[in-house]
Scaffold this active site. Sequence first.
Site, PDB file in Angstrom:
ATOM      1  N   LYS A 199     -55.122   1.936 -82.377  1.00 53.97           N
ATOM      2  CA  LYS A 199     -55.174   2.285 -80.951  1.00 53.97           C
ATOM      3  C   LYS A 199     -54.812   1.061 -80.114  1.00 53.97           C
ATOM      4  O   LYS A 199     -55.211  -0.060 -80.458  1.00 53.97           O
ATOM      5  CB  LYS A 199     -56.584   2.784 -80.618  1.00 53.97           C
TER       6      LYS A 199
ATOM      7  N   SER B 164     -59.844   9.850 -75.740  1.00 50.36           N
ATOM      8  CA  SER B 164     -58.730   9.007 -75.391  1.00 50.36           C
ATOM      9  C   SER B 164     -57.888   8.537 -76.593  1.00 50.36           C
ATOM     10  O   SER B 164     -56.758   8.089 -76.403  1.00 50.36           O
ATOM     11  CB  SER B 164     -59.236   7.784 -74.639  1.00 50.36           C
TER      12      SER B 164
ATOM     13  N   SER C 176     -64.237   9.746 -77.733  1.00 49.59           N
ATOM     14  CA  SER C 176     -62.803   9.448 -77.798  1.00 49.59           C
ATOM     15  C   SER C 176     -62.198   9.373 -79.189  1.00 49.59           C
ATOM     16  O   SER C 176     -60.981   9.324 -79.327  1.00 49.59           O
ATOM     17  CB  SER C 176     -62.502   8.142 -77.058  1.00 49.59           C
TER      18      SER C 176
END
Lengths: 485, 477
Positions: free
Chosen positions: A79, A154, A178
């Site tokens: 990420k 996210s 997330s």
Amino acid sequence: MELFELPAWKLGKMMESGEVTAVEVVESVLSRIEEREEILHCYNEVYGEEALQEAEEIDKRRKGGEKLPPFAGIPVAVKDNICVKGKDITCSSKILKGFISPYDATVIRKIKSQKMIIIGRTNMDEFAMGSSTENSAYGVTRNPLDTSKVPGGSSGGSAAAVASGEAIVALGSDTGGSIRQPAAFCGVVGFKPTYGLVSRYGLIAFASSLDQIGPITKDVRDAAAMLEIIAGKDNYDSTSLPVKVPHYSTMLEDDISEIRVGIMEEYNAEGVSEEVIEGIEEVIDIFRTMRVNVKSVSFPHMEYALPCYYIIAPAEASSNLARYDGVQYGISEETVEDIRELYRKVRTSGFGKEVKRRIMMGTYVLSSGYYDAFYLKAQKVRTLIRHDFERAFKDVDVIIGPTSPTVAFGIGERTADPISMYLSDIFTIPANLAGISAISIPLFKDGNLPVGIHIVGKALGEIDILKVSYKLEQELKERGLYHGI
Amino acid sequence: MGYETVIGLEVHCQLLTDSKLFCGCSTDYIGKEPNTNVCPVCLGLPGSLPVLNKKALEFALKAAIALNCEILPYSHFYRKNYFYPDLPKAYQITQYDIPVGRHGWIELPYSHKRIGITRIHLEEDAGKLVHPTKTGRIEHATYSLVDYNRAGVPLIEIVSEPDFSSPSEAREYLMELRSIVQHLGISDGNMELGSMRCDANVSVHREGEGLGVKVELKNMNSFKALERALNYEVERQIKLIKSGGRVEQETRHWSEPEKKTISLRGKEEAQDYRYFPEPDLLPIYVDEEILESIKSDMPELPANRRKRFVSMGIGEKEASIMVIEKSIGDYFEEAVKYFGDAKSIANWILGDFLGELNRAGLEIQDSRVKPHQLGRLLTLIKDGTISGKIAKKVFSIMFDTGDDPDEIVKREGLVQIVDRSEIEKVVEEVLSANPDAVESYRKGKANIFNFLVGQVMKATKGKANPNVVRDILQKKI
């Protein structure tokens, strides 16, 4: 079957036995990226050439008879809020554009020491604020199962990458869901470890008391193995827990008859879709047929979790994001009248709408005169929610419920209404507030979008969660409720 | 009607730990190339996290113990949020509601007044802005540079109660405080270099009336500056009230070149720091065991040292001067090992020695004269090898060269003449050369005697033993 479809543990064995090479694995993933990335946009950047070079190096060493770690050569997506030395890192925000991290996050050091190959940095909601990966300064990510849908967020880029075969495994971060919610939307496994089990050093902070790094994988076995790699006490993170990391992956097949399973009573609350309720009931049924005693548990303060979270997380974020001021790194302004103008210009143009909204909320709740009414009160509510779990865990060891009230929703469907977006995390947020462990595993039915099954465990209850979800995963496979990619 | 003054001080001391408060960077930042003494943590780079330096906590606890504070078993860090380019994270990690220690006191060495300590807490220092102009002042700069070498250096903040009723008391307190941190070995307390910084809150009110409006004073970089700034501000406020004006609650800046305080910002510009508990750090627990081990390791503090010096035969005032600067006290104690008469040592240190040091702009520990050499010099006086007067000359040479006194005395031929016949000869010469003086002495002008002694000393270049000279003169005249 293509190599990119396989889980890491299988690929690791195949590489070790010489059945395939690391170069073949990386090439397979890169070709999948070539094929799908234009539509899906999982990545903010792919490190194709470097990945191949690393793979060649690994193959050479293996050929030379060297014994390498089990996941050596496995492509991992990271990420874009986890620092990798020498690489750009943006948090999908314009404000960090051009910033290159001069250091490795602790988890990156760990995956590098396992000789895993970082294949790229994945798209996300800006500064991890969002549930759809639509709040990215670099464009939306699409759900690989249905490209008209969001991948969740996210960590949407990481989940979509694993689900599409653009990565074998991925790292995400989970502040209010997330990791788990995008895993649920994309039909993969997402694990949020106990707060403090995985070092946050090098994870760009959203809300420090809630953030936790975790793996997104194709199956439970991979999740266990990844957790083993990234977990552990870190002297660079004061909040990391001084515990010895168990060998999760060797315990997966252990008997679960001693584990007490609870069902969250509130799973069929208002706003939970029919297919999600059916999915949970299917799971209850599975446990019954497995002769596992399932007990209903209630969470009296459940309804306060969302408002509590939307005070604490923005408060911490308003402080954590204050450093993006155009002075040291990221975007800046050459000519300004004074320092205030620099701050104003940089922060106005650098942050997206949702980030600004949360900075303002956070600034407000910490302001003198409002602190007691909001921030302090929210901390007290947080304690009550923690107590809810403590009470529940007297009777059960894991608690099952939905990961999100609905399956993946359409792109653009909720962007106009922040509350509807926030509600997507209503079932995942309590675990962050309580600092406990949780996993989402997918249930596929009749070609529909998957339903995320949320299994919450105690603090450091990772073993129980992994054992139960492994067993559930086996059962789902047998009943044709498992998809794979 | 008279006016009363109320002053409170907030003092920051940089701690002498090896590394910064939350990372491994050195605290030795002075003179280093800008932004070379930094790491992701003290630069506040995205993703970095603080880890508490245990030594800094120990130092803060030492200070809290020395200042008679209540030590709190549990305390924690807070974030103080504000934007400024020298603050890399846009918040300072500091303490708020629960400091390391509180409710302490300190007794002033001269006035023996007891001053309350409100609190003492740990926090991190900021970086430094450099304004590249001739004046170095921000208002003349078109741009500014930032140096983060100092960012993250550990500080303790010591807040006093508003217990001072005069600027001189405030200065006395600050000097005693510096002496305490020096004796504890936790800070060098150098105001000029900024390792000790002081802000003051000042208000005045008419006798018998309630407290006045307080003004915060900043930028006093020496003890003298503190006293001057406070005196100026007290007078300014009294004048203002007398002329029918009102004191505004504000922050004022002391300008040393202009010798006045200048308004910096008013009350309405006061910031909301949005303090909240630092989630990246665990609470601090101070258990009995840690506390006991620190207590058992406490060095001698100034108050006790003063008493001990007095018991060695030193005057109270002299003892205070020697203790107020720890290095002088250390020098004194070392010299006493070589020459047992503490009072003589003290007189020499506080007299000729400090005079030479002031002239040369040196600290005592940097002097070429080592304690054993001073002891030896005094031994030479005592055994009659040289006179006190010659000793001053010898000392001056020692100060410049660092040579041993024996060697100087030998080289310069300064050994005292005690041989009576030799002195008698000189006395004869002086008497015959000054018949008028002899005449007037005999007529009753007694003070002429000293003139004649002086003439003999001059003729022997000061080497004659003055007692012998007097004795012979008395007999001859």
